[in-house]
Design a protein around this motif. Sequence first.
Motif, mmCIF file in Angstrom:
data_model
loop_
_atom_site.group_PDB
_atom_site.id
_atom_site.type_symbol
_atom_site.label_atom_id
_atom_site.label_comp_id
_atom_site.label_asym_id
_atom_site.label_seq_id
_atom_site.Cartn_x
_atom_site.Cartn_y
_atom_site.Cartn_z
ATOM 1 N N UNK A 161 -2.536 2.692 -5.293
ATOM 2 C CA UNK A 161 -3.023 2.136 -4.020
ATOM 3 C C UNK A 161 -3.712 3.171 -3.130
ATOM 4 N N UNK A 162 -4.191 4.285 -3.681
ATOM 5 C CA UNK A 162 -4.988 5.244 -2.911
ATOM 6 C C UNK A 162 -6.451 4.941 -3.185
ATOM 7 N N UNK A 163 -7.217 4.742 -2.108
ATOM 8 C CA UNK A 163 -8.623 4.368 -2.214
ATOM 9 C C UNK A 163 -9.495 5.379 -1.481
ATOM 10 N N UNK A 164 -10.708 5.580 -2.000
ATOM 11 C CA UNK A 164 -11.689 6.417 -1.317
ATOM 12 C C UNK A 164 -12.314 5.568 -0.220
ATOM 13 N N UNK A 185 -16.768 16.358 1.823
ATOM 14 C CA UNK A 185 -15.472 15.847 2.256
ATOM 15 C C UNK A 185 -15.313 14.418 1.742
ATOM 16 N N UNK A 186 -14.149 14.150 1.168
ATOM 17 C CA UNK A 186 -13.827 12.835 0.630
ATOM 18 C C UNK A 186 -12.566 12.366 1.340
ATOM 19 N N UNK A 187 -12.680 11.266 2.071
ATOM 20 C CA UNK A 187 -11.538 10.722 2.795
ATOM 21 C C UNK A 187 -10.861 9.655 1.947
ATOM 22 N N UNK A 188 -9.540 9.751 1.865
ATOM 23 C CA UNK A 188 -8.735 8.838 1.061
ATOM 24 C C UNK A 188 -7.694 8.165 1.949
ATOM 25 N N UNK A 189 -7.319 6.950 1.570
ATOM 26 C CA UNK A 189 -6.305 6.217 2.320
ATOM 27 C C UNK A 189 -5.337 5.571 1.344
ATOM 28 N N UNK A 190 -4.062 5.733 1.628
ATOM 29 C CA UNK A 190 -3.015 5.088 0.844
ATOM 30 C C UNK A 190 -2.725 3.749 1.511
ATOM 31 N N UNK A 191 -3.208 2.663 0.907
ATOM 32 C CA UNK A 191 -3.056 1.322 1.465
ATOM 33 C C UNK A 191 -1.996 0.571 0.670
ATOM 34 N N UNK A 192 -0.845 0.395 1.263
ATOM 35 C CA UNK A 192 0.237 -0.318 0.597
ATOM 36 C C UNK A 192 -0.016 -1.810 0.771
ATOM 37 N N UNK A 193 -0.057 -2.576 -0.324
ATOM 38 C CA UNK A 193 -0.277 -4.013 -0.212
ATOM 39 C C UNK A 193 0.820 -4.680 0.627
ATOM 40 N N UNK A 194 0.446 -5.747 1.298
ATOM 41 C CA UNK A 194 1.376 -6.448 2.185
ATOM 42 C C UNK A 194 2.664 -6.870 1.479
ATOM 43 N N UNK A 217 4.213 -5.396 -0.788
ATOM 44 C CA UNK A 217 5.074 -4.258 -1.128
ATOM 45 C C UNK A 217 5.680 -3.607 0.113
ATOM 46 N N UNK A 218 5.224 -4.005 1.307
ATOM 47 C CA UNK A 218 5.766 -3.437 2.536
ATOM 48 C C UNK A 218 7.143 -4.029 2.813
#
Length: 158
Positions: A105-108, A119-128, A130-131
């Motif tokens: 679940x890590x996306x660029x 620079x490459x920005x990444x975000x760890x987006x946990x699906x709803x 799984x929260x």
Amino acid sequence: MRTNLDFSPLFRSSIGFERMLNALEAAGRAETIDNWPPYDIVKAGENDYRIAMAVAGFSQDELAITQEQNMLMVSGQRADSEDVQYLHRGIAGRSFQRRFELADHVKVVDAALVNGLLTIDLKHEIPEEMKPRQIEIGTGHAMPKAETKQIEGGTQAA
């Protein structure tokens, strides 16, 4: 000193951790001979990360960023100009390919090239789903009492 670890006992007794164990085995086998281009990995927030890579001399057209499942690949291929004769060549311009193993679940989310720094920005987006979620406790009806049945017990002579 590098020690080789055997993860086979963990493969036999765990379910669903194959990817993590494979990543640990691959990390143990990886030889970090080539450390070019230099890079930093920064935790920019709770779920935000940034990779900063020094790619002086490369243009946007000569760089490629690819994300395939949990693998991020950054590569650079410079076109050499044959009409230039160098008396000294100290700026590295060789081709490269750098791989980063990403967690689930890590996306660029963004990439930028400014002053020779990619620079490459990444975000760890946990699906709803799984929260963590709060479960409401209802005031429902009590379960009916189970009836007790007596088993007929007759005396029989043997």
